[in-house]
Write a protein that holds these residues in place. Structure first.
Motif, mmCIF file in Angstrom:
data_model
loop_
_atom_site.group_PDB
_atom_site.id
_atom_site.type_symbol
_atom_site.label_atom_id
_atom_site.label_comp_id
_atom_site.label_asym_id
_atom_site.label_seq_id
_atom_site.Cartn_x
_atom_site.Cartn_y
_atom_site.Cartn_z
ATOM 1 N N TYR A 148 33.102 23.154 50.009
ATOM 2 C CA TYR A 148 33.627 24.431 50.507
ATOM 3 C C TYR A 148 34.690 24.978 49.545
ATOM 4 C CZ TYR A 148 36.181 27.747 53.424
ATOM 5 O OH TYR A 148 36.797 28.866 53.900
ATOM 6 N N GLY A 149 35.528 24.085 49.042
ATOM 7 C CA GLY A 149 36.569 24.491 48.106
ATOM 8 C C GLY A 149 35.985 25.149 46.872
ATOM 9 N N HIS A 180 38.869 12.709 53.779
ATOM 10 C CA HIS A 180 38.429 13.921 53.068
ATOM 11 C C HIS A 180 38.215 15.131 53.970
ATOM 12 C CE1 HIS A 180 37.786 11.302 49.604
ATOM 13 N NE2 HIS A 180 37.174 10.481 50.427
ATOM 14 N N THR A 181 38.920 15.195 55.066
ATOM 15 C CA THR A 181 38.773 16.375 55.921
ATOM 16 C C THR A 181 39.471 17.574 55.293
ATOM 17 O OG1 THR A 181 38.668 15.062 57.922
ATOM 18 C CG2 THR A 181 39.363 17.350 58.178
ATOM 19 N N LEU A 182 40.655 17.358 54.758
ATOM 20 C CA LEU A 182 41.431 18.477 54.238
ATOM 21 C C LEU A 182 41.037 18.789 52.801
ATOM 22 C CD1 LEU A 182 44.992 17.570 55.607
ATOM 23 C CD2 LEU A 182 43.330 19.156 56.569
ATOM 24 N N GLY A 183 41.019 20.076 52.500
ATOM 25 C CA GLY A 183 40.725 20.520 51.142
ATOM 26 C C GLY A 183 41.358 21.878 50.939
ATOM 27 N N LEU A 184 41.172 22.450 49.743
ATOM 28 C CA LEU A 184 41.683 23.791 49.484
ATOM 29 C C LEU A 184 40.544 24.783 49.617
ATOM 30 C CD1 LEU A 184 43.967 23.386 46.341
ATOM 31 C CD2 LEU A 184 44.700 23.912 48.662
ATOM 32 N N GLY A 185 40.800 25.892 50.298
ATOM 33 C CA GLY A 185 39.810 26.949 50.393
ATOM 34 C C GLY A 185 40.329 28.196 49.706
ATOM 35 N N ASN A 186 39.426 29.002 49.173
ATOM 36 C CA ASN A 186 39.763 30.258 48.496
ATOM 37 C C ASN A 186 40.612 30.004 47.252
ATOM 38 O OD1 ASN A 186 38.342 31.881 50.421
ATOM 39 N ND2 ASN A 186 40.014 31.383 51.817
ATOM 40 N N PRO A 206 32.589 15.093 49.834
ATOM 41 C CA PRO A 206 33.151 15.620 51.079
ATOM 42 C C PRO A 206 32.806 17.109 51.233
ATOM 43 C CG PRO A 206 34.844 14.545 49.741
ATOM 44 C CD PRO A 206 33.618 14.667 48.891
ATOM 45 N N LEU A 207 32.544 17.512 52.472
ATOM 46 C CA LEU A 207 32.260 18.925 52.729
ATOM 47 C C LEU A 207 33.441 19.792 52.292
ATOM 48 C CD1 LEU A 207 30.552 21.178 53.982
ATOM 49 C CD2 LEU A 207 31.466 20.551 56.216
ATOM 50 N N SER A 208 34.656 19.271 52.474
ATOM 51 C CA SER A 208 35.837 20.060 52.109
ATOM 52 C C SER A 208 35.818 20.394 50.612
ATOM 53 C CB SER A 208 37.119 19.310 52.475
ATOM 54 O OG SER A 208 37.136 18.032 51.891
ATOM 55 N N MET A 212 26.232 10.031 55.114
ATOM 56 C CA MET A 212 25.857 11.133 56.014
ATOM 57 C C MET A 212 24.410 11.560 55.746
ATOM 58 S SD MET A 212 28.380 12.265 57.980
ATOM 59 C CE MET A 212 30.120 11.875 58.106
ATOM 60 N N PRO A 257 27.660 6.212 59.201
ATOM 61 C CA PRO A 257 27.472 7.373 58.325
ATOM 62 C C PRO A 257 28.010 7.172 56.913
ATOM 63 C CG PRO A 257 28.385 8.047 60.437
ATOM 64 C CD PRO A 257 28.442 6.549 60.400
ATOM 65 N N ASP A 280 37.270 20.661 56.417
ATOM 66 C CA ASP A 280 35.833 20.722 56.147
ATOM 67 C C ASP A 280 35.501 22.078 55.547
ATOM 68 O OD1 ASP A 280 35.645 18.178 57.199
ATOM 69 O OD2 ASP A 280 35.296 18.906 59.224
ATOM 70 N N ALA A 281 34.530 22.807 56.134
ATOM 71 C CA ALA A 281 34.226 24.142 55.632
ATOM 72 C C ALA A 281 34.907 25.157 56.544
ATOM 73 C CB ALA A 281 32.724 24.361 55.572
ATOM 74 N N VAL A 288 27.559 27.661 55.620
ATOM 75 C CA VAL A 288 28.057 26.291 55.853
ATOM 76 C C VAL A 288 26.931 25.251 56.005
ATOM 77 C CG1 VAL A 288 29.419 24.822 57.406
ATOM 78 C CG2 VAL A 288 30.296 27.059 56.716
ATOM 79 N N GLN A 311 25.932 24.169 52.671
ATOM 80 C CA GLN A 311 26.997 23.364 52.045
ATOM 81 C C GLN A 311 26.983 21.944 52.596
ATOM 82 O OE1 GLN A 311 30.861 25.307 52.055
ATOM 83 N NE2 GLN A 311 29.879 27.297 52.003
#
Lengths: 590, 164
Positions: free
Chosen positions: B68-69, A165-171, B63-65, B1, A407, A181-182, B50, B53
């Motif tokens: 943020y999304g 889950h590191t990759l995501g869509l931003g904006n 997930p943080l992603s 986490m 974690p 992430d963020a 952040v 978030q």
């Protein structure tokens, strides 16, 4: 009803209910263009290139997500659909920089292929010229947002395959970017460098530094291989061009690791800069001197002939292939009566109980990890555990120190509190226990759930499962033997005991090699054929991808030649493979 | 986490952090809780940087992603602090031809802000908009909920000074 019947372009197709129109069409050999779709990922219907006309539906529907129903009539190739698909493609080409000539993927690009297919020999719409950023902060991967079509394959692979889950869509809208992430720089994000995203990217947006610009898809040969970096033994495909390994890819069809590899498996072998042993060597007047294969083998054979069984030992590292282990066991134990057969890696004894496989993780509702840091030692097993957690399984980590999986665990307990993990397993439906070396009270406590849980001993040695099955179970300290034969392969473990005559077959320089009396150069993973047995008993075959460095030979071949020198019968590769398989599987059953 | 609330104290008061905990507690474990949490958190904290978030992601087990999304997708959410007052300058056609651009430039110069930014003293957040439906009053500046029509560059300072 077991199947539903639908008509695609006038042809009847029988498929199970719930099948998507796309899969039904593919089953019938009817091609529907796709871009965001990837067989191993959950379809999202984002790109709309797979639009088809379904009778009774007002608008065209995306084939990748649309489920079939009895009697459905589908058209996949009408002039209206052709125009729509061409329009969608033109829009994709008009956004960002899809000017192919300077792109790494030109010639292997799914977007470009579609462009050709729909006759887009020029841009139909004015292109959007705003430059997007490029993130080259990652040590293996680069993302150029200018080449991205936002198909979200990488995001889905990161979540569904690697469970990271590191990759995501931003904006949003035209400003949408794939983000880590963020919005962290990729190199500083929670990315675990499994590289799955690069393998699914249809365009040149995500590329890996090592293999970029080293050949187009059709110029590369793919060779089936098995990863020898840890005892999970992932199936992989090696991309080869001009006698060199260009890239390592995961095998999507593989039963356990399908699509998945870790940083160690995918990238590290390509950056291995350890000094190779490239020719046979014999110690003369205190120094290792180059020799011919014939001389070196003869010298070794002579020494072995002279030694009685009680004086003779053989020690293997976990890197030895099934074939090498079998040939060595036959030669040293059966023919020469060697008194000592040892494993240079620590062996993790199986706890009594049901032996499971890593595939059990997919259906497990409770995963207990005890005595091993999978994130460090066997990352793919860690990713599979995280995948189970994403599906709703509980993860309990039993460890007194830091553990990479902690974690993500719903509970982390010290070994003194093993009882709470055992109690949870007793209440669970399908518990799986992944364990390292556990002893004493911990082992006793775990035995309480022996009938219920799947137990998998996570061996630190790559092929330790096969080594122990074939009788290599000494502790690695071959004191008392006068002649020791060491099969190191790519590992640099083991030490020479003064006064002991040592014959070493190894791929890399190491203290054992420096102290040896005879050195036989061994081929590395990509240079040899051979099979490996994973820690859960899967047997995976690797084919030879490239020629060995110098005059190095496959580990089993060196042993076969040595057996010949000693006047013993030697088997072909296939015969050896088969015999090894029977021996390993037979021992496992017993 | 593990959620790291301590880092938040660098930017927010202990009361605000307590309020965030209370908001999260109400939605924890409920499906679809992310957007209500973000909404209420923004009301209490004014913005969602952040570290906030990260806390929300950890507490809601997301997930943080993903967090943020969502934050960057909806224009309602902001990752930078907002000013005590929001200044909106209309650059719609009518206001533009009557000198809206000059008003905008005057504000940018006087308060050293660009479109979408907040002044360093967090007094004003400055935005431009396209038509507020008060074309007869153009050029128009709206501060919070109050409309100021017939603006002139020379009047900017005087009008904005009414807001502390």
């Amino acid at each position: 009803m077991d199947t539903v019947t639908i008509t695609i372009n006038g042809r009847q197709v029988d498929v199970p209910p719930g099948t998507t129109v796309l899969n039904a069409a593919r089953q019938a050999g009817i091609d529907i263009p796709t871009l965001c779709h990837f067989p191993s990922l959950i379809p999202i219907g984002a790109c709309r290139l797979c639009l088809v006309e379904v009778k009774g539906q007002r608008n065209p529907q995306p084939a990748c997500t649309f489920p079939v129903t009895q009697g459905m009539e589908v058209q996949t190739d009408t002039p209206r659909l052709y125009e729509m698909r061409k329009f969608i493609l033109s829009m994709l080409f008009s956004e960002r920089n899809h000017f192919c000539p300077y792109c790494e993927l030109s010639g292997s690009c799914e977007l470009q292929d579609l462009g050709y297919r729909f006759g887009l020999d020029h841009f139909l719409f004015e292109t959007y010229t705003k430059p997007f950023p490029l993130d080259a902060s990652h040590r293996h991967l680069v993302i150029d947002h200018n080449r991205c079509v936002l198909c979200a394959r990488c995001i889905r692979a990161c979540s569904e395959i690697a469970a990271n889950h590191t990759l995501g869509l931003g904006n949003r809208g035209a400003a949408t970017l794939i983000s880590c992430d963020a919005d962290a720089p990729w190199g500083e994000s929670t990315c675990v460098s499994c590289g799955t995203c690069a393998q699914v990217c249809p365009t040149g947006a995500i590329i890996d530094r090592r293999s970029s610009y080293m050949g187009r898809n059709r110029q590369l040969d793919r060779v089936a291989s098995a990863c020898n970096r840890c005892s999970v033994v992932c199936a992989m495909k090696v991309a080869v061009r001009g006698g060199r390994v260009v890239r390592i890819e995961s095998d999507w069809e593989a039963p356990v690791n399908g699509g998945l590899l870790c940083e160690r498996g995918r990238f590290e072998p390509l950056h291995d800069e350890r000094e190779r042993v490239t020719e046979p060597m014999i110690r003369r007047e205190g120094r290792l001197m180059a020799a011919t294969w014939d001389d070196a083998l003869e010298a070794a054979a002579e020494k072995l002939r002279g030694a009685g069984g009680a004086d003779l030992g053989v020690a293997v590292s976990g890197d030895a292939t099934n074939e090498a282990l079998y040939t060595a066991a036959k030669l040293f134990r059966e023919d020469l009566g060697a008194s000592y057969l040892g494993l240079l890696n620590r062996n993790v004894p199986k706890l009594s109980g049901r032996s499971g496989t890593l595939a059990d993780l997919a259906t497990s509702d409770l995963v207990i990890v005890v005595g091993v840091d999978l994130m460090k030692e066997m990352p793919v097993a860690a990713y599979l555990s995280k995948r189970a957690v994403d599906k709703g399984a509980r993860l309990i980590v039993v460890d007194d120190g830091d553990n990479g999986l902690a974690p993500f665990a719903s509970l982390t307990v010290p070994t003194s509190d093993i009882a709470s993990a055992v109690a949870a397993a007793a209440a669970a439906g399908r518990p799986v226990v992944l364990h390292g070396g556990v002893t004493g009270e911990t082992a006793e406590a775990l035995k309480k759930i022996a009938d219920k849980a799947s137990f998998i001993a996570m061996q630190p040695g790559v092929n330790a499962f096969a080594a122990t099955a074939l009788g290599f179970n000494g502790d690695g300290r071959a004191a008392g033997t006068k002649v020791l034969y060491m099969i190191l392969g790519e590992q640099t473990v083991g030490q020479v005991i003064p006064g002991q005559f040592t014959i070493v077959q190894a791929a890399f320089r190491s203290p054992a090699v420096e102290g040896a009396d005879i050195v036989l150069p061994s081929a590395v993973w990509s240079e040899r054929a051979g099979s490996l047995t994973s820690t859960d008993g899967r047997i995976l075959k690797a084919d030879k991808a490239v020629e060995p460095a110098g005059s190095a030979k496959a580990d089993w071949e060196i042993l076969a030649l040595l057996a010949q020198k000693m006047g013993k019968k030697s088997l072909s590769f296939d015969e050896t493979s088969q015999a090894a398989l029977i021996e390993i599987k037979g021992k496992e059953r017993a | 986490m593990k959620a790291d609330y301590d880092t938040l104290l660098k930017e927010f008061t202990p009361e605000q952090v307590e309020k965030l905990k209370e908001i999260i507690e109400r939605y924890k474990g409920k499906p679809g809780g992310l957007i209500p949490v973000l909404e209420e958190a923004q009301v209490s904290l004014e913005y969602l940087p952040v570290p906030v978030q990260k806390v929300i992601a950890a507490e809601l087990n997301l997930p943080l992603s993903r967090v943020y999304g969502v934050v960057t997708f909806y224009s309602f959410f902001t990752m930078t602090p907002r000013g005590r007052h929001t200044v909106r300058v209309c650059l719609g056609t009518a206001c533009y031809v009557r000198g809206g651009k000059a008003i905008a430039e005057t504000i940018e110069k006087l308060y050293d802000v660009k479109e979408g930014e907040t002044t360093a003293d967090r007094r004003f957040t400055y935005e431009t908009v396209r038509c507020l439906g008060a074309c007869g009053l153009g050029p128009v500046v709206v501060i919070d909920d109050e409309v100021h029509g017939r603006m002139k560059p020379a009047k900017v300072k005087e009008v904005l000074n009414q807001y502390e």
